[in-house]
Design an enzyme around this catalytic site. Structure first.
Site, short mmCIF file in Angstrom:
data_model
loop_
_atom_site.label_atom_id
_atom_site.label_comp_id
_atom_site.label_asym_id
_atom_site.label_seq_id
_atom_site.Cartn_x
_atom_site.Cartn_y
_atom_site.Cartn_z
N GLU A 76 -19.41 3.02 51.74
CA GLU A 76 -19.90 2.66 53.07
C GLU A 76 -21.40 2.88 53.27
O GLU A 76 -21.82 3.53 54.22
CB GLU A 76 -19.08 3.39 54.13
CG GLU A 76 -17.59 3.08 54.00
CD GLU A 76 -16.69 3.91 54.93
OE1 GLU A 76 -17.23 4.74 55.69
OE2 GLU A 76 -15.47 3.72 54.88
N ASN B 277 -18.27 0.50 47.57
CA ASN B 277 -17.11 0.16 48.41
C ASN B 277 -17.54 0.17 49.88
O ASN B 277 -18.29 1.06 50.30
CB ASN B 277 -16.06 1.27 48.17
CG ASN B 277 -14.72 1.02 48.79
OD1 ASN B 277 -14.15 -0.06 48.62
ND2 ASN B 277 -14.18 2.02 49.48
N HIS C 26 -9.79 -3.21 56.04
CA HIS C 26 -9.07 -2.66 57.20
C HIS C 26 -9.12 -3.74 58.27
O HIS C 26 -10.10 -3.85 59.01
CB HIS C 26 -9.71 -1.37 57.68
CG HIS C 26 -9.62 -0.25 56.69
ND1 HIS C 26 -8.41 0.33 56.36
CD2 HIS C 26 -10.56 0.36 55.95
CE1 HIS C 26 -8.62 1.27 55.46
NE2 HIS C 26 -9.92 1.31 55.18
N GLU D 209 -8.61 -1.03 50.28
CA GLU D 209 -7.97 -0.22 51.34
C GLU D 209 -7.25 -1.11 52.36
O GLU D 209 -7.32 -0.90 53.57
CB GLU D 209 -9.04 0.62 52.06
CG GLU D 209 -9.84 1.51 51.12
CD GLU D 209 -10.86 2.40 51.82
OE1 GLU D 209 -10.77 2.59 53.05
OE2 GLU D 209 -11.76 2.91 51.13
N ASP E 73 -5.16 -2.72 55.01
CA ASP E 73 -4.14 -2.56 56.04
C ASP E 73 -4.45 -3.52 57.17
O ASP E 73 -5.58 -3.99 57.30
CB ASP E 73 -3.96 -1.10 56.52
CG ASP E 73 -5.24 -0.41 56.93
OD1 ASP E 73 -6.17 -1.10 57.41
OD2 ASP E 73 -5.33 0.82 56.80
O1 G3I Z 1 -5.90 18.20 56.35
C1 G3I Z 1 -6.08 18.37 57.75
C2 G3I Z 1 -4.93 19.18 58.34
O2 G3I Z 1 -4.93 20.47 57.79
C3 G3I Z 1 -5.09 19.23 59.85
O3 G3I Z 1 -3.96 19.87 60.40
C4 G3I Z 1 -5.20 17.84 60.42
C5 G3I Z 1 -5.45 17.86 61.92
O4 G3I Z 1 -6.13 16.71 62.34
O5 G3I Z 1 -6.27 17.16 59.81
C6 G3I Z 1 -6.11 17.04 58.42
O6 G3I Z 1 -7.19 16.32 57.90
C7 G3I Z 1 -7.22 14.96 58.19
C8 G3I Z 1 -7.24 14.21 56.88
O7 G3I Z 1 -7.38 12.83 57.10
C9 G3I Z 1 -5.97 14.43 56.05
O8 G3I Z 1 -4.86 13.97 56.74
C10 G3I Z 1 -8.46 14.63 59.00
O9 G3I Z 1 -8.38 15.23 60.29
C11 G3I Z 1 -8.64 13.16 59.13
O10 G3I Z 1 -9.89 12.89 59.73
C12 G3I Z 1 -8.59 12.51 57.77
O11 G3I Z 1 -8.65 11.11 57.98
C13 G3I Z 1 -8.98 10.36 56.82
C14 G3I Z 1 -10.17 9.48 57.09
O12 G3I Z 1 -10.45 8.71 55.94
C15 G3I Z 1 -11.42 10.25 57.45
O13 G3I Z 1 -12.45 9.36 57.73
C16 G3I Z 1 -7.78 9.49 56.48
O14 G3I Z 1 -6.66 10.30 56.12
C17 G3I Z 1 -8.17 8.56 55.33
O15 G3I Z 1 -7.12 7.65 55.14
C18 G3I Z 1 -9.44 7.81 55.69
O16 G3I Z 1 -9.77 6.98 54.65
C19 G3I Z 1 -10.96 6.23 54.82
C20 G3I Z 1 -11.51 5.99 53.44
O17 G3I Z 1 -11.71 7.20 52.78
C21 G3I Z 1 -12.81 5.20 53.51
N1 G3I Z 1 -12.65 3.99 54.26
C22 G3I Z 1 -12.05 4.14 55.58
C23 G3I Z 1 -10.74 4.88 55.49
C24 G3I Z 1 -10.09 4.99 56.84
O18 G3I Z 1 -10.81 5.81 57.72
#
Ligand code: G3I
Length: 451
Positions: free
Chosen positions: A161, A202, A238, A266, A268
């Site tokens: 990004e 990416n 996305h 990615e 969806d």
């Molecule tokens: O692990 C913690 C957990 O301990 C806690 O209880 C919980 C409470 O919110 O958060 C958990 O962490 C989260 C993490 O995902 C794992 O589930 C974060 O808050 C959350 O912000 C994080 O989101 C991720 C996101 O990237 C962050 O920007 C998504 O899972 C992930 O799918 C997403 O992936 C990104 C790609 O890397 C790049 N492109 C966009 C894509 C979608 O945002």
């Protein structure tokens, strides 16, 4: 006919989910295509992948991830904030687990991601660094992570990004501290740490031809002209329901023509909740269109969904009121979107009807030694071209005569099949047949099965 353990589990999950509808039920229990997506993709020269969460790779989730996909991308496990939460203190547990799972299932791994503005550890983002320090931190990070998995990663999303929507460079820790050459340097360090891994840049909103994708195009062109190692571009995809860019294939093709691979990294496609059948049908068409665009360009090498089940998607928490963005529902039943991917990959299995046909048995008039029975077969959201209804009498009843069906009785077991003129039961329609039978003592209603 192949029947993978995942499809059996998915069928079971779907069956259990619909267990409230018992009795004489011939339902369209959702089931996966007979040939897994990874095999369909391989036949077209495409690797079909999914993002995964390591802790979920057991049970049905693990079965589907292993059987249907030829590539795994850790959704979060390889990000800097995950692997080095405290400076110098590493946690590779989830990343290692995903790599081991992939190896056990003969899958590729896409490494995601080395250089990003998000999900970095607090110590890094809160620190005050000179350019030289930042450069060293980044180089060490890449050396350490790429080196750890050297030989085990098919492709790295080295830089994630880097652009704004207008095609200018995004203002980040890296761009502000190191200038645009952080990208070339990161690629060069990644190549040194694992010469076999394909190296990608990416981004999102770069699926169609637009200012942002043109900036990415110009970056790749310039990197190649400079001899910087760059093997591919990742188009995250996305997408919003009904909004697959019309220039998707053209855009993939222009990157391919530059001499790099393209991966849809990615995918969806989100919709307004609750989802309905029209939205799910549109989503199938959208998934099919995206997959077809990849199939049409030889250098589109990988098609990865960002989570394969609606129970493991980032969408609902990020876009309130939106969701259902993946190819499997939250109970692991494949959605129409799954079949959109399968069909675009040449799969021939079409989804079973989502509605049901049922058979209902009733006793009409009854006298001292006999009774008249009736069975009605009704369909809703499904249709039949022939039918068979069976039941077993529990109290010695004996059929003597039937009409509008051919009925045979062997002991207590009764089988009735359609007559030549009433096999067809349309969606929303019904067909009935009747019979006379003898009874004595009691005349309990049997459980009938439509099959
Ligand atoms: O692990 C913690 C957990 O301990 C806690 O209880 C919980 C409470 O919110 O958060 C958990 O962490 C989260 C993490 O995902 C794992 O589930 C974060 O808050 C959350 O912000 C994080 O989101 C991720 C996101 O990237 C962050 O920007 C998504 O899972 C992930 O799918 C997403 O992936 C990104 C790609 O890397 C790049 N492109 C966009 C894509 C979608 O945002």
């Amino acid at each position: 006919m192949r029947s993978s353990s995942s499809s059996i589990r998915a069928r079971l999950a779907a069956l259990l989910a619909g267990a409230a509808t018992v009795g004489a039920l011939l339902s369209g229990v959702a089931h996966a295509a007979d040939t897994p997506l990874r095999e369909l993709g391989a036949a077209k020269g495409k690797v079909v992948g999914t993002a995964v969460t390591g802790s979920k790779l057991t049970g049905t989730y693990g079965d589907i991830a292993g059987a249907q996909f030829g590539s795994l991308t850790p959704g979060n496990a390889m990000k800097w904030g995950s692997v080095e939460p405290t400076q110098g203190s590493f946690n590779w547990a989830e990343a290692d687990q995903i790599v081991a799972f992939a190896q056990a299932h003969n899958q590729q791994v896409r490494g995601h991601t080395l250089v990003w503005h998000s999900q970095n550890p607090g110590w890094l983002t809160n620190g005050t660094w000179t350019s030289a320090q930042l450069n060293t931190l980044l180089q060490n990070h890449i050396n350490t992570e790429v080196g750890r998995y050297q030989g085990k990663i098919a492709a790295w999303d080295v830089v994630n990004e880097p652009f704004n929507e207008d095609g200018t460079y995004r203002s980040t820790l890296w761009y502000n501290g190191l200038g645009a050459d952080y990208i070339a340097n990161a690629l060069t360090w990644a190549r040194a740490a694992d010469p076999a891994a394909k190296l990608y840049v990416n981004d999102y909103n770069v699926e169609g031809v637009n200012a942002k994708s043109t900036a990415l195009y110009n970056l790749v062109k310039s990197l190649k002209e400079r001899g910087v190692p760059i093997d591919g571009v990742g188009l995250q995809a996305h997408l919003i329901l009904g909004q697959v860019p019309s220039t998707f294939q053209q855009n993939i093709q222009r990157f391919a023509d530059l001499g790099v691979d393209v991966a849809i990294t990615e995918l969806d496609i989100r919709m307004t909740l609750p989802s309905d059948s029209a939205e799910l049908a549109q989503q199938k068409a959208d998934y099919k269109a995206v997959t077809a665009a990849c199939v049409a360009v030889a250098r589109c090498v990988n098609l990865t969904v960002w989570g394969f089940t609606d129970s493991d998607s980032w969408v609902e928490s990020t876009f309130p009121g939106q969701g259902a963005a993946t190819p499997y529902d939250a109970n692991y039943a494949p959605k129409p979107a799954y079949y959109g991917i399968a069909e675009a990959l040449g799969g021939t299995t079409t989804p079973p009807p989502t509605g049901v046909c049922t058979a209902a048995y009733s006793v009409g008039s009854q006298w001292n030694t006999g009774f008249t029975g009736n069975v009605t077969i009704s369909c809703s959201g499904a249709a039949l071209s022939s039918w068979k209804v069976t039941w077993t009498y529990g109290a010695g009843q004996q059929i003597t005569q039937a009409w509008n069906a051919g009925c045979t009785q062997s002991g207590a077991a009764v089988t009735c099949v359609n007559a030549s003129y009433n096999g067809s039961v349309p969606d929303g329609g019904s067909v009935s047949f009747g019979f006379n039978a003898n009874w004595s003592g009691s005349n309990p209603v049997p459980t009938v099965t439509l099959g």
